[in-house]
Design a protein around this motif. Structure first.
Motif, short mmCIF file in Angstrom:
data_model
loop_
_atom_site.label_atom_id
_atom_site.label_comp_id
_atom_site.label_asym_id
_atom_site.label_seq_id
_atom_site.Cartn_x
_atom_site.Cartn_y
_atom_site.Cartn_z
N PHE A 21 0.77 -1.16 -0.12
CA PHE A 21 -0.06 -0.08 0.10
C PHE A 21 0.95 1.21 0.12
CE2 PHE A 21 -3.89 -2.28 0.41
CZ PHE A 21 -3.52 -3.26 0.99
N LEU A 22 2.14 1.30 -0.50
CA LEU A 22 2.94 2.37 -0.32
C LEU A 22 2.45 3.35 -1.11
CD1 LEU A 22 5.94 2.60 0.51
CD2 LEU A 22 6.66 2.03 -1.67
N LEU A 79 -6.58 9.96 -8.92
CA LEU A 79 -6.01 10.07 -7.58
C LEU A 79 -5.20 11.47 -7.21
CD1 LEU A 79 -4.43 6.54 -7.38
CD2 LEU A 79 -6.42 7.18 -6.40
N GLY A 80 -5.19 11.69 -5.78
CA GLY A 80 -4.22 12.56 -5.36
C GLY A 80 -3.64 11.95 -4.19
N PHE A 81 -2.27 12.24 -4.13
CA PHE A 81 -1.67 11.77 -2.86
C PHE A 81 -0.20 12.10 -2.88
CE2 PHE A 81 -0.81 8.42 -6.06
CZ PHE A 81 0.30 8.44 -6.00
N THR A 82 0.14 12.23 -1.72
CA THR A 82 1.64 12.77 -1.29
C THR A 82 2.50 11.28 -0.82
OG1 THR A 82 1.20 14.72 -0.94
CG2 THR A 82 3.29 14.07 -0.11
N ILE A 83 3.49 11.04 -1.63
CA ILE A 83 4.18 9.71 -1.17
C ILE A 83 5.62 10.18 -0.59
CG2 ILE A 83 4.90 9.34 -3.49
CD1 ILE A 83 4.47 6.36 -2.94
N SER A 84 6.10 9.16 0.17
CA SER A 84 7.47 9.63 0.74
C SER A 84 8.48 8.53 -0.07
CB SER A 84 7.89 9.25 2.09
OG SER A 84 8.99 9.54 2.50
N LEU A 85 9.39 9.17 -0.99
CA LEU A 85 10.58 8.49 -1.33
C LEU A 85 11.54 8.30 -0.55
CD1 LEU A 85 10.21 10.58 -4.92
CD2 LEU A 85 9.38 8.16 -4.45
N ASP A 86 11.38 7.04 0.24
CA ASP A 86 12.24 7.06 1.64
C ASP A 86 13.62 6.89 1.43
OD1 ASP A 86 10.13 6.92 3.76
OD2 ASP A 86 9.30 5.30 2.24
N TYR A 87 14.17 6.28 0.37
CA TYR A 87 15.64 6.15 0.13
C TYR A 87 16.36 7.46 0.19
CZ TYR A 87 19.87 4.15 -1.80
OH TYR A 87 21.21 3.81 -2.07
N TYR A 88 15.71 8.46 -0.53
CA TYR A 88 16.12 10.01 -0.70
C TYR A 88 15.62 10.82 0.32
CZ TYR A 88 16.74 7.91 -5.35
OH TYR A 88 17.33 7.13 -6.46
N ASN A 89 14.62 10.39 1.22
CA ASN A 89 14.06 11.00 1.96
C ASN A 89 13.33 12.27 1.73
OD1 ASN A 89 12.76 11.04 4.86
ND2 ASN A 89 14.38 12.57 5.51
N GLU A 90 12.39 12.29 0.50
CA GLU A 90 11.89 13.33 -0.16
C GLU A 90 10.65 12.94 -0.54
OE1 GLU A 90 16.11 14.48 -2.53
OE2 GLU A 90 14.26 14.73 -3.47
N HIS A 132 -4.05 20.78 -0.42
CA HIS A 132 -4.21 19.57 0.66
C HIS A 132 -3.10 18.71 0.61
CE1 HIS A 132 -6.71 16.30 2.18
NE2 HIS A 132 -5.69 15.43 1.64
N GLU A 133 -2.48 18.50 -0.52
CA GLU A 133 -1.43 17.73 -0.86
C GLU A 133 -0.04 18.39 -0.29
OE1 GLU A 133 -1.48 14.76 -1.10
OE2 GLU A 133 -3.93 14.48 -1.70
N PHE A 134 -0.09 19.67 -0.12
CA PHE A 134 1.19 20.54 0.12
C PHE A 134 1.12 20.36 1.59
CE2 PHE A 134 3.47 24.13 1.54
CZ PHE A 134 4.60 23.91 0.98
N GLY A 135 -0.17 20.16 2.35
CA GLY A 135 -0.12 19.91 3.69
C GLY A 135 0.71 18.70 4.19
N HIS A 136 0.15 17.54 3.34
CA HIS A 136 1.15 16.31 3.81
C HIS A 136 2.74 16.41 3.34
CE1 HIS A 136 -2.62 14.51 4.16
NE2 HIS A 136 -3.08 14.31 3.07
N PHE A 137 3.02 17.07 2.23
CA PHE A 137 4.21 17.29 1.89
C PHE A 137 5.16 18.24 2.97
CE2 PHE A 137 7.80 19.41 -0.06
CZ PHE A 137 8.34 18.92 -1.04
N SER A 138 4.37 19.16 3.47
CA SER A 138 5.14 20.01 4.27
C SER A 138 5.58 19.20 5.76
CB SER A 138 4.24 21.26 4.73
OG SER A 138 4.07 22.05 3.75
N ALA A 186 5.86 15.94 5.81
CA ALA A 186 7.06 15.08 5.33
C ALA A 186 8.26 15.73 5.38
CB ALA A 186 6.77 14.46 4.06
N TYR A 187 8.41 16.84 5.02
CA TYR A 187 9.83 17.72 4.77
C TYR A 187 10.28 17.84 5.96
CZ TYR A 187 12.72 21.61 3.83
OH TYR A 187 13.81 22.39 3.59
N TYR A 188 9.65 17.90 7.09
CA TYR A 188 10.33 18.43 8.61
C TYR A 188 10.43 16.85 9.48
CZ TYR A 188 10.37 23.21 7.73
OH TYR A 188 10.36 24.41 7.08
N THR A 189 9.97 15.71 8.73
CA THR A 189 10.22 14.56 9.58
C THR A 189 10.61 13.53 8.74
OG1 THR A 189 7.47 13.92 9.03
CG2 THR A 189 7.91 15.14 10.86
N THR A 190 11.07 12.33 9.61
CA THR A 190 11.53 11.29 8.65
C THR A 190 10.69 9.84 9.03
OG1 THR A 190 13.75 12.16 8.76
CG2 THR A 190 13.25 9.59 8.38
#
Length: 583
Positions: A19-20, A357-368, A387-393, A395-399
């Motif tokens: 479910f990535l 679809l609309g979603f924000t996904i973390s590309l974890d290997y790059y942490n982006e 909406h998606e930028f709320g998720h992005f923000s 994710a930008y500050y967390t790991t």
């Protein structure tokens, strides 16, 4: 404070693999000064050594940044600073992963030094992140064109690969943990985490087969939905197969019902289906009748926003508007936005081939983080991006910790829907003399999300309780039609088939309650914006900064002094907010 439950994790790792890219789901369906740093594990203490190409791409020019910041968000975390276009996908084979498990298995039998284990464990963890990120990358490519059979086949392969290597990772650490040399783990992991490795049970062939069948059916769903005229009978058949398959998954995990299993094992919630059943009644009593009363009026006001040329919906116009607003809203959010632009971490272009679809996904290997959105080419593309930028923000500050971190989707969706609400402060600039219509339409959208997503939760809970002899398309359509009426929605020819277009029901069943509860929180934020803008601004930024792997929504709301989303009084208060706006 939310603490991740530590237990044997085959189901959790399988969920991460399968479910990535679930994100926020189908369109139209709907850390700061108070938040602690993310829990540290082997994955978090050592930044992955990113596999750069032989010739690294030139880094984009640094962005000049001198805006004042509120000090609410934590310091930015490590990221690879890699442009999305330079993140190449490759076909990976399970044998390659053996090279990374081999040193750990060797130490289980022969021992080694703490430094040798640390190097091997970090390399192994890094490689796991790499494979899971390959899965995310091919998912993004496939969702850009679900009808491409070659991409669909490769996605299915990599989904299965992700499950296989996740199991191999945990088996290797389990083997070391239960060996005489298990003491080596204490240099990198806590005693609680080591107990998880000790208790790990390998994914069975049956479990892996079920997961692969599930993903194959989901891929087929998107392929059919991408056709000019999706076949409702074919979609119904896929859903029925998914229901029976998921019941089996829940039974194997020791649960009496799939709804209990999903709430606990797939979404890690601090409440269960029974608590959500109370919300069914609150939504029917307070929000549904009010929305039914004003829906036509709001739609008539909204109509002008769809006139050709009324709103510039080009991606560059949306990004330009967002940049101007964020420079006034928050220095920290503007910093995240600059990063999004600098490394092209978004796909918001209009393309009929895209999955809806609309979603924000973390590309974890790059942490982006990365934003994917299939726009409608109308004014709602602005709200979808916010909406998606709320998720992005966030994710930008967390790991995200792919080993032990469990995300609270309810809080995450408040970060997304809350951002939509906060942007209403600038609606005069965005929509001119149509700003009132746009604001009322957004409030109706949030109300309808609460209504429709609550209805889908009730629909799914009842579906998964049906005996096999009652589980057919006719019964499902009749149940959906009944609930449609109970929730005050206006019927039209074919409405009883609407549930077939809800991708979350197919891919992430029971995600919908996250939209309901977060919509209630977002509507309270709207009330705050009209009473005390600066308080609302700081409240939202505090919520957006909270690590979703550390906080449940209930804890975040208590800490910021907001309403309890399981109280009837909260729904009555939200109804008054809506009535005041729409009258």
């Amino acid at each position: 404070m939310k603490h991740s439950p530590l237990r044997a994790l085959p189901a959790l790792m399988l969920a991460a693999a399968m479910f990535l890219a679930s994100g926020c789901g189908s369109k139209g369906s709907a850390s700061g000064s108070s938040a602690p740093a993310p829990a540290q594990t082997a994955a978090a203490t050592t930044a992955p050594a990113v596999k750069r190409p032989a010739t690294s791409p030139p880094a984009p020019a640094p962005v000049s940044f001198s805006m004042p910041e509120d000090g609410i968000f934590s310091d930015p975390v490590w990221r690879a600073d890699y442009a999305y276009a330079d993140m190449t996908y490759e076909h990976y084979t399970p044998e390659r992963f053996d090279d990374f498990t081999a040193p750990v298995l060797y130490m289980a039998e022969n021992g080694g030094t703490p430094q040798q284990f640390e190097d091997a464990a970090n390399a192994l963890t890094d490689e796991l992140y790499y494979v899971l990120t390959l899965d995310a990358l091919i998912s993004l490519r496939s969702l850009s064109d679900p009808a491409d059979e070659a991409l669909s086949e490769e996605l299915l392969y990599t989904d299965g690969l992700a499950a296989v290597v996740s199991d191999a990772y945990w088996q290797a650490l389990h083997t070391l943990a239960v060996s005489p040399n298990g003491f080596l783990l204490y240099g990198l992991f806590t005693p609680e985490e080591i107990h998880v490795f000790e208790d790990y049970e390998p994914v069975t062939e049956e479990g892996l087969s079920l997961a692969q069948q599930e993903q194959s059916l989901e891929n087929e769903y998107y392929r059919i939905m991408a056709s000019d005229e999706p076949d409702p009978d074919a979609l119904t058949d896929i859903y029925l197969q998914l229901v029976e398959l998921r019941k089996t998954v829940a039974e194997l995990a020791g649960y009496d019902s799939f709804s209990d299993y999903a709430y606990r094992e797939r979404f890690y919630r601090d409440y269960g289906p029974a608590e959500m059943q109370k919300v069914w009644n609150y939504v029917k009593r307070y929000i549904a009748p009010l929305a039914a009363q004003y829906r036509r009026q709001v739609a008539e006001e909204e109509y002008g926003l769809y006139y050709l040329g009324a709103v510039d919906c080009r991606p560059e116009a949306i990004l330009s508007a967002a940049e101007g607003i964020l420079t006034e809203f928050s220095g920290e959010l503007y910093r995240a936005f600059c990063y999004l632009l600098q490394y092209d971490l978004y796909d918001i272009s209009f393309d009929l081939r895209k999955a809806n679809l609309g979603f924000t996904i973390s590309l974890d290997y790059y942490n982006e983080p990365f934003i994917f959105n299939a726009p409608y080419d109308d004014y709602t593309d602005y709200t979808d991006f916010f909406h998606e930028f709320g998720h992005f923000s966030n994710a930008y500050y967390t790991t995200s910790d792919l080993l032990f971190g469990l995300m609270d989707e309810d809080l995450s969706e408040l970060q997304g829907q809350g951002m939509e609400i906060m942007m209403t402060h600038w609606y005069d600039r965005l929509f001119g003399n149509l700003s009132r219509a746009a604001r009322n339409a957004l409030l109706m959208t949030l109300a309808d999300r609460a209504i429709e997503c609550t209805m889908m939760d009730e629909f799914q809970q009842r579906v998964y309780e049906l005996p096999p002899d009652k589980l057919d398309g006719e019964q499902l359509n009749a149940l959906y039609a009944l609930l449609y009426e109970e929730y005050g929605l206006e019927s039209y020819p074919g409405y009883e088939l609407d549930w077939l277009g809800d991708s979350q029901a197919f891919e992430v069943p029971f995600y919908s309650s996250s939209y309901t509860l977060s919509a209630v929180g977002a509507l309270e934020l709207y009330r705050m914006t009209t009473a005390d803008w600066e308080k609302a601004r700081k409240t939202y930024l505090t919520l957006c900064a909270m690590d979703t792997e550390q906080y449940y929504l209930s804890e975040a709301l208590r800490e910021t002094g907001m309403m309890d989303v399981f109280s009837a009084d909260s729904y009555a208060a939200v109804a008054e907010v809506l009535r005041g706006a729409w009258e």
